[in-house]
Every structure is written in C-alpha cells, then in structure tokens.
Design an enzyme around this catalytic site. Structure first.
Site, mmCIF file in Angstrom:
data_model
loop_
_atom_site.group_PDB
_atom_site.id
_atom_site.type_symbol
_atom_site.label_atom_id
_atom_site.label_comp_id
_atom_site.label_asym_id
_atom_site.label_seq_id
_atom_site.Cartn_x
_atom_site.Cartn_y
_atom_site.Cartn_z
ATOM 1 N N LYS A 23 -14.936 -70.073 -11.256
ATOM 2 C CA LYS A 23 -15.267 -69.072 -12.284
ATOM 3 C C LYS A 23 -14.027 -68.807 -13.138
ATOM 4 O O LYS A 23 -12.917 -69.230 -12.790
ATOM 5 C CB LYS A 23 -15.769 -67.785 -11.624
ATOM 6 C CG LYS A 23 -14.774 -67.141 -10.671
ATOM 7 C CD LYS A 23 -15.356 -65.924 -9.986
ATOM 8 C CE LYS A 23 -14.380 -65.345 -8.979
ATOM 9 N NZ LYS A 23 -14.618 -63.946 -8.685
ATOM 10 N N ARG A 32 -19.199 -53.676 -3.388
ATOM 11 C CA ARG A 32 -19.369 -54.113 -4.783
ATOM 12 C C ARG A 32 -20.844 -54.424 -5.037
ATOM 13 O O ARG A 32 -21.552 -53.607 -5.591
ATOM 14 C CB ARG A 32 -18.453 -55.314 -5.052
ATOM 15 C CG ARG A 32 -18.388 -55.737 -6.494
ATOM 16 C CD ARG A 32 -17.259 -56.715 -6.774
ATOM 17 N NE ARG A 32 -17.347 -57.968 -6.028
ATOM 18 C CZ ARG A 32 -16.495 -58.981 -6.166
ATOM 19 N NH1 ARG A 32 -15.495 -58.881 -7.024
ATOM 20 N NH2 ARG A 32 -16.628 -60.082 -5.456
ATOM 21 N N TYR A 89 11.533 -56.731 -31.078
ATOM 22 C CA TYR A 89 11.020 -55.377 -31.327
ATOM 23 C C TYR A 89 11.682 -54.339 -30.415
ATOM 24 O O TYR A 89 11.826 -54.568 -29.208
ATOM 25 C CB TYR A 89 9.518 -55.320 -31.058
ATOM 26 C CG TYR A 89 8.661 -56.053 -32.048
ATOM 27 C CD1 TYR A 89 8.677 -55.724 -33.396
ATOM 28 C CD2 TYR A 89 7.814 -57.068 -31.621
ATOM 29 C CE1 TYR A 89 7.867 -56.395 -34.303
ATOM 30 C CE2 TYR A 89 6.995 -57.739 -32.517
ATOM 31 C CZ TYR A 89 7.031 -57.397 -33.858
ATOM 32 O OH TYR A 89 6.232 -58.065 -34.748
ATOM 33 N N MET A 105 3.809 -61.143 -29.846
ATOM 34 C CA MET A 105 2.475 -61.732 -29.733
ATOM 35 C C MET A 105 2.525 -63.256 -29.598
ATOM 36 O O MET A 105 1.772 -63.847 -28.824
ATOM 37 C CB MET A 105 1.631 -61.340 -30.958
ATOM 38 C CG MET A 105 0.163 -61.713 -30.816
ATOM 39 S SD MET A 105 -0.813 -61.329 -32.271
ATOM 40 C CE MET A 105 -0.791 -59.551 -32.265
#
Ligand code: PLP
Length: 419
Positions: free
Chosen positions: A63, A161, A291, A339
């Site tokens: 998954k 769950r 930054y 980023m």
C-alpha cells in the site's frame, strides 16, 4: 478493420501526441534527484521474513505506493521472492497492480465504501470484511454471479481501529455462516504494540484472537488462512505467526520502531535518496544561509546547494539536524530546508556542481573518494562513511520510518535497480 492512415494529410493520432516515456538519463537531465530502490534487497527481505516465519505464507504489503518504493516494481520482486499474497489499503491501489499485469491474490485491508464494490470485484481483490451491510452487499453480488466472493473476516482484538468487536462476534459469524454468496477464506486481526518489546498486549491480543477463532468455528467457520503478524510480529512474537504473515516495513528493510532494529534482524534497506550539487559557493565566517538565517558559517568555507526540499518529502524539521554523504564523508545539512532546495556545509572541501549527494542510503561502492575535494582536499580519506538511515531521519523528526518513506513525494522519480 485495417487503418489506412495517410500521415501527410491525417492529423496525428492522440497516441502520437503523447510524449514517449522518459528514460532515466532524460529524467536525470531535468533534475538529478531521485529515489533508487534495490529490488535485490526487497527479494532478500521477503525470503528472510518467510524463513523467520517458518513456513507461513508471506503477504507483502505494498500500500501507499509500496511504502514509497514503487508498488508495482516491489510487488513483482516480492512475488519473485515467494510472496504468495500482496496487500493494499485502497481499491485503486489494487487496480494499479492489476493494470500492471500482476495476478494472484491481493488482499484489501479495509472495507471501501459500498459504492466501490463493483470495482473491487472487477479487479478481483479479496476484501477484508467486518460490517453487516458490506457483507450483505457482497453476499448479494456473489449469489447474483453464481460464485461466492472470497473474503477475510477481521476481528478487533485490541487494535481499536476496524474489525468486529467482541459484542458483535456471534452476530457477524452467524451472518457469514448463512451467506452463500460469500466464502470466508481467512480470519485476521491486527497487533497494536508488537513493535514494543516487553509490552504484553500482544499475548493478550492473541489470546482474544484464539477465543474469536474458537467462536467462529462453532458457526462452522474454519478458514485455511489465519493471520495476525505484521513485521514486528514476525520478528518478535512467534505465536503471532499463523498461516500467513502480513509484512510491510520489513519488506523494505526498515525498522518497525526505534526498539526493533531491522538491520539487527538481517533485513536490508532498499532505498537510496540521491541528488547532486547544483550550486556551490565559498562563504565568509558568519554568513547566514537560507530562510530565517537559522545557520551561519562557523568559519570561511564552502556551502553546496542541493535541488531537493520539503516538497519532495525531506522534512523541514531536519533543518540543522541531518547529515548527507558528499565527497565520501558525512556532512551536515545546514540552514532551513526550503521547498525545493537545501544546503550542505562542506567546510574546507570545495564541492563541484554534479557531485553526488546521498540523503538516504549509502554511497555506491567505490565512491568513497568521489569528486568533491577536487581542489586537493582529502575528502573520503577516512574510508566509506556509514549509510544515512531512514531511522536517523525518523528519530530526528520524532516520527517512524513508515512516515518518512511514505512521505517521499510523487515528484521524485523512482529508479528500480536489480532487474
Ligand atoms: C492490517 C495491516 N496488516 C499489516 C500491516 C503491515 O505492517 P508492518 O508494515 O508493520 O509490517 C499493516 C500496515 O500498516 C496493516 O495495516
């Protein structure tokens, strides 16, 4: 019907307008940043987990795009290494495997919305079931098509769950026993704390599971596939190894928790996260970088800029808290992770644009004395540095290896090595 297309007059077919798939070299030419996945390590891990599980069938959990490693390639490698089952979380993840031509059983871990049942059956996925209405719909489909739908019933023994909780056991077992359109092929549960050595909830969960199995048997439900173990269950809890083991994180050679070290259990990490120096500059002592000016050069020296950032899945919290391999040694990641770019302090060693930078994993063999230090520095003289482990990033950001691996974004090309 044959097509008599005249290329001089007819507009090009849509397929001719689609860009051809890009080669690895072409992708690298655009941005030299990629995830490399060693499929030999995946195969080793599947075989190893199967051996530890002493004859249980292995279900390789792929998954979340194979925990970030590329679901299709991992699924194929796992099958080659003997995994008889694959598992996914979402119908669309199962469809992706089928569309890639992967056959054999694929377990769906949770019930999707009832509206997805048609697609689930069309893709021949094996659903995990626990809710009355969902089972009723599958029963109706199975009866209508004249072939029962194979399902795995999940009981909740303490994970909290999904799964049938104890007060509902009898009602659900009876429903399944009297639904000719479904066939219970397996009964499963999921362990909540198998990755915490010394915690006794796993034994309690398995005792509850055994009571559930006995209760199900009273309704005639005695399926061939009983399963409970995840990776930590396989490694630490022999009693959890039943007919099948559902292993995810171990397939990728990563540790289930800080206390359960994958390498110490003979598993090999499969992933490298690699980039290259895109820019280098010599800075004066005190020069602020990135930054917020959260780092300043401690002395005059070299700073390299690397084209990878938090949009690729490098946690911004690694700012000033991680190392990379560059020029055959570990060097600190400095300044705020941005980023798309981050920075590495190289001190006196001049990095060259194009030098390989390993953010996760090891240097390829023989690269210990790679180009950096070309200005005569002894970079790499101390021998091969330790690989950078996903576990280091997890510890530095107070999370688990699972989150680091699955956060590597789709923007990073996956390059699969090892056939
Ligand atoms: C139901 C279920 N079984 C097995 C696994 C695999 O667990 P692990 O990756 O710890 O081996 C998962 C993963 O989240 C899961 O949800």
């Amino acid at each position: 019907m044959s097509s008599l297309r005249d290329p001089r007059h007819d507009p090009p077919a849509a397929s001719q307008l689609d860009p051809p798939p890009m080669s690895d070299a072409a992708v690298r030419a655009l941005r030299p940043t990629r995830v490399e996945v060693d499929l030999d390590a995946i195969r080793h891990n599947v075989r190893h987990l199967g051996a530890v599980a002493e004859g249980a069938e292995v279900c390789a959990v792929v998954k979340a795009d194979g925990y970030g490693h590329g679901a299709v390639a991992v699924a194929r490698a796992a099958r080659e290494a003997g995994a008889s089952w694959l598992a996914v979380a979402l119908v669309e993840e199962g469809q992706q495997l089928r569309e890639a031509g992967i056959d054999g059983p694929i377990l769906l871990f949770s019930e999707p919305p009832i509206a997805a049942v048609g697609e689930l059956l069309a893709a021949e996925l094996t659903p995990t079931v626990y809710r009355e209405p969902f089972i009723a719909v599958l029963d109706a489909h199975g009866q209508a098509r004249g072939r029962a739908v194979a399902v795995h019933l999940k009981v909740d023994t303490g994970m909290g769950r999904v799964g049938v909780t104890e007060p509902d056991w009898d009602a659900r077992f009876e429903q399944l026993a009297t639904s000719p359109g479904v066939e219970v092929e397996g009964i499963s549960t999921h362990l909540a704390r198998a990755d915490e050595p010394g915690v006794d909830t796993t034994a309690q969960q398995l005792a509850t599971f055994d009571r559930a199995l006995a209760a199900a048997a009273r309704y005639g439900l005695r399926p061939p596939l009983i399963h409970a173990a995840n990776t930590a269950g396989v490694l630490l809890h022999p009693a959890s190894r039943r007919d099948l083991v559902r292993t995810g994180i171990g397939v990728y050679g990563l540790s289930p928790s800080a206390e359960v070290d994958a390498s110490a259990h003979g598993l090999q990490p499969a992933l490298r996260l690699v980039s290259e120096v895109a820019f280098a500059k010599r800075v004066a002592v005190g020069t602020p970088i990135s930054y917020g000016h959260r780092w300043r050069a401690p002395e005059e020296g070299w700073v390299a800029t690397i084209p990878i950032g938090y949009a690729d899945g490098v946690p911004r919290r690694l700012t000033n808290r991680a190392q990379v391999l560059l020029g055959g040694r570990r060097r600190p990641l400095v300044g705020t992770v941005t980023m798309d770019q981050l920075h590495v302090w190289c001190a006196a060693d001049e990095p060259m644009v194009g030098d390989e930078v390993v953010l996760l994993g090891g240097s390829p063999s023989g690269a210990a004395g790679s180009p950096s230090g070309a200005a005569g520095s002894p970079a790499g003289a101390a021998g091969s540095p330790d690989p950078i482990r996903v576990e280091e990033w997890a510890a530095a950001t107070d999370t688990i290896t699972y989150e680091i691996a699955t956060s590597l974004s789709a923007r990073l090309p996956r390059v699969h090595l090892g056939g």
